[in-house]
Design a protein around this motif. Structure first.
Motif, PDB file in Angstrom:
ATOM      1  N   GLU A  69       0.912  -1.293  -0.125  1.00  0.00           N
ATOM      2  CA  GLU A  69      -0.023   0.058  -0.067  1.00  0.00           C
ATOM      3  C   GLU A  69       0.891   1.381  -0.016  1.00  0.00           C
ATOM      4  O   GLU A  69       2.095   1.171   0.504  1.00  0.00           O
ATOM      5  CB  GLU A  69      -0.786  -0.036   1.272  1.00  0.00           C
ATOM      6  CG  GLU A  69      -0.055   0.182   2.498  1.00  0.00           C
ATOM      7  CD  GLU A  69      -0.978  -0.244   3.699  1.00  0.00           C
ATOM      8  OE1 GLU A  69      -1.095  -1.471   4.154  1.00  0.00           O
ATOM      9  OE2 GLU A  69      -1.567   0.773   4.327  1.00  0.00           O
ATOM     10  N   PRO A  70       0.325   2.523  -0.456  1.00  0.00           N
ATOM     11  CA  PRO A  70       1.158   3.563  -0.451  1.00  0.00           C
ATOM     12  C   PRO A  70       1.268   3.998   0.896  1.00  0.00           C
ATOM     13  O   PRO A  70       0.327   4.082   1.540  1.00  0.00           O
ATOM     14  CB  PRO A  70       0.322   4.663  -1.417  1.00  0.00           C
ATOM     15  CG  PRO A  70      -0.598   3.814  -2.105  1.00  0.00           C
ATOM     16  CD  PRO A  70      -0.950   2.422  -1.146  1.00  0.00           C
ATOM     17  N   MET A  71       2.346   4.788   1.179  1.00  0.00           N
ATOM     18  CA  MET A  71       2.848   5.026   2.478  1.00  0.00           C
ATOM     19  C   MET A  71       3.611   6.199   2.532  1.00  0.00           C
ATOM     20  O   MET A  71       4.275   6.383   1.418  1.00  0.00           O
ATOM     21  CB  MET A  71       3.343   4.146   3.542  1.00  0.00           C
ATOM     22  CG  MET A  71       2.397   2.844   3.936  1.00  0.00           C
ATOM     23  SD  MET A  71       3.049   1.702   5.021  1.00  0.00           S
ATOM     24  CE  MET A  71       4.137   0.763   3.716  1.00  0.00           C
ATOM     25  N   GLU A  72       3.751   6.977   3.546  1.00  0.00           N
ATOM     26  CA  GLU A  72       4.825   8.618   3.628  1.00  0.00           C
ATOM     27  C   GLU A  72       6.038   7.630   4.114  1.00  0.00           C
ATOM     28  O   GLU A  72       5.880   7.117   5.118  1.00  0.00           O
ATOM     29  CB  GLU A  72       4.220   9.349   4.384  1.00  0.00           C
ATOM     30  CG  GLU A  72       2.786  10.014   4.018  1.00  0.00           C
ATOM     31  CD  GLU A  72       2.921  10.976   2.822  1.00  0.00           C
ATOM     32  OE1 GLU A  72       4.025  11.693   2.763  1.00  0.00           O
ATOM     33  OE2 GLU A  72       2.271  10.910   1.801  1.00  0.00           O
ATOM     34  N   ILE A  73       6.977   8.077   3.726  1.00  0.00           N
ATOM     35  CA  ILE A  73       8.340   7.913   4.200  1.00  0.00           C
ATOM     36  C   ILE A  73       8.558   8.912   5.359  1.00  0.00           C
ATOM     37  O   ILE A  73       8.904  10.327   4.844  1.00  0.00           O
ATOM     38  CB  ILE A  73       9.676   7.824   3.411  1.00  0.00           C
ATOM     39  CG1 ILE A  73       9.502   6.959   2.313  1.00  0.00           C
ATOM     40  CG2 ILE A  73      10.820   7.741   4.034  1.00  0.00           C
ATOM     41  CD1 ILE A  73      10.656   7.264   1.254  1.00  0.00           C
ATOM     42  N   LEU A  74       8.378   8.741   6.699  1.00  0.00           N
ATOM     43  CA  LEU A  74       8.403   9.892   7.709  1.00  0.00           C
ATOM     44  C   LEU A  74      10.029  10.108   8.037  1.00  0.00           C
ATOM     45  O   LEU A  74      10.305  11.088   8.179  1.00  0.00           O
ATOM     46  CB  LEU A  74       7.575   9.408   8.685  1.00  0.00           C
ATOM     47  CG  LEU A  74       6.155   9.112   9.016  1.00  0.00           C
ATOM     48  CD1 LEU A  74       5.701   8.751  10.106  1.00  0.00           C
ATOM     49  CD2 LEU A  74       5.369  10.122   8.071  1.00  0.00           C
ATOM     50  N   ALA A  75      10.621   9.149   7.963  1.00  0.00           N
ATOM     51  CA  ALA A  75      11.895   9.101   8.123  1.00  0.00           C
ATOM     52  C   ALA A  75      12.836   8.000   7.691  1.00  0.00           C
ATOM     53  O   ALA A  75      12.105   6.619   7.606  1.00  0.00           O
ATOM     54  CB  ALA A  75      12.356   9.206   9.919  1.00  0.00           C
ATOM     55  N   CYS A  76      13.856   8.120   6.795  1.00  0.00           N
ATOM     56  CA  CYS A  76      14.743   7.062   6.539  1.00  0.00           C
ATOM     57  C   CYS A  76      16.055   7.287   6.757  1.00  0.00           C
ATOM     58  O   CYS A  76      16.333   8.330   5.943  1.00  0.00           O
ATOM     59  CB  CYS A  76      14.406   6.295   4.932  1.00  0.00           C
ATOM     60  SG  CYS A  76      15.654   5.263   4.293  1.00  0.00           S
ATOM     61  N   THR A  77      16.790   6.554   7.546  1.00  0.00           N
ATOM     62  CA  THR A  77      18.140   7.075   7.806  1.00  0.00           C
ATOM     63  C   THR A  77      19.103   5.985   7.784  1.00  0.00           C
ATOM     64  O   THR A  77      18.573   4.811   8.102  1.00  0.00           O
ATOM     65  CB  THR A  77      18.111   7.815   9.215  1.00  0.00           C
ATOM     66  OG1 THR A  77      19.365   8.269   9.590  1.00  0.00           O
ATOM     67  CG2 THR A  77      17.704   6.912  10.265  1.00  0.00           C
ATOM     68  N   GLY A  78      20.320   6.137   7.470  1.00  0.00           N
ATOM     69  CA  GLY A  78      21.198   4.994   7.394  1.00  0.00           C
ATOM     70  C   GLY A  78      22.636   5.506   7.031  1.00  0.00           C
ATOM     71  O   GLY A  78      22.770   6.684   7.171  1.00  0.00           O
ATOM     72  N   ALA A  96       4.391   5.873   7.326  1.00  0.00           N
ATOM     73  CA  ALA A  96       3.027   6.130   7.926  1.00  0.00           C
ATOM     74  C   ALA A  96       1.834   5.796   6.946  1.00  0.00           C
ATOM     75  O   ALA A  96       1.762   6.113   5.742  1.00  0.00           O
ATOM     76  CB  ALA A  96       2.746   7.615   7.918  1.00  0.00           C
ATOM     77  N   LYS A  97       0.875   4.974   7.352  1.00  0.00           N
ATOM     78  CA  LYS A  97      -0.052   4.771   6.535  1.00  0.00           C
ATOM     79  C   LYS A  97      -1.275   5.957   6.459  1.00  0.00           C
ATOM     80  O   LYS A  97      -1.157   6.797   7.164  1.00  0.00           O
ATOM     81  CB  LYS A  97      -0.782   3.350   7.017  1.00  0.00           C
ATOM     82  CG  LYS A  97      -0.005   2.235   7.010  1.00  0.00           C
ATOM     83  CD  LYS A  97      -0.614   0.989   7.629  1.00  0.00           C
ATOM     84  CE  LYS A  97       0.263  -0.197   7.680  1.00  0.00           C
ATOM     85  NZ  LYS A  97      -0.489  -1.591   7.947  1.00  0.00           N
TER      86      LYS A  97
END
Ligand code: ZN
Length: 143
Positions: A69-78, A96-97
């Motif tokens: 399902e489509p979701m927002e990337i609230l944070a992706c860190t690496g 986030a859904k």
């Protein structure tokens, strides 16, 4: 203190990752293309679907989960390091859904970008090589 390294700052890239691309592969592809061997990264945006995992500490294995399902990337860190001479991107993501509920975990291949804005900071004068760690079962930085 388990070990540390001191690095200096290299280039800072601001990147619009490709619509429809695989998030993890796109990050790795950009790093390889630009010769970034060590770095830290942040991404926000949205995905069409996602594949993440949870590391089971007792079993010492990753348990995968997919969200179609489509979701927002609230944070992706690496970060970007090396494993056996290859570029390795290690990233975690919080999504986030539609109803605001969040899911998150270790970013896996199979996460499709809707839109993604990345800031990638290259680190210089440091070697972020990973090696297998018996205690955790993970490939950790050799520092
Ligand atoms: Zn992880």
């Amino acid at each position: 203190m388990e070990g540390f390294a001191e690095a200096s700052l290299g280039r800072l890239f601001v990147v619009r990752l490709p619509h429809g691309g695989d998030l993890l592969e796109s990050i790795k592809g950009f790093a390889v293309e630009r010769g970034v061997e060590a770095g830290v990264l942040w991404v926000i945006g949205a995905v069409r679907k996602a594949s993440i995992s949870f590391y089971d500490q007792a079993e010492k294995s990753y348990v995968k989960q997919s969200f179609e399902e489509p979701m927002e990337i609230l944070a992706c860190t690496g970060n970007i390091g090396r494993l056996k001479g290859e570029t390795l991107v290690h990233a975690h993501i919080t999504l986030a859904k539609r109803n605001g509920e969040t899911v998150g975990g270790h970013l896996e291949e199979g996460t499709t970008i809707f839109s993604a804005e990345m800031f990638l900071l290259e680190l210089k004068n440091v070697a972020l090589n990973r090696e297998y760690d018996e205690t955790t079962g993970l490939n950790l930085f050799r520092l």
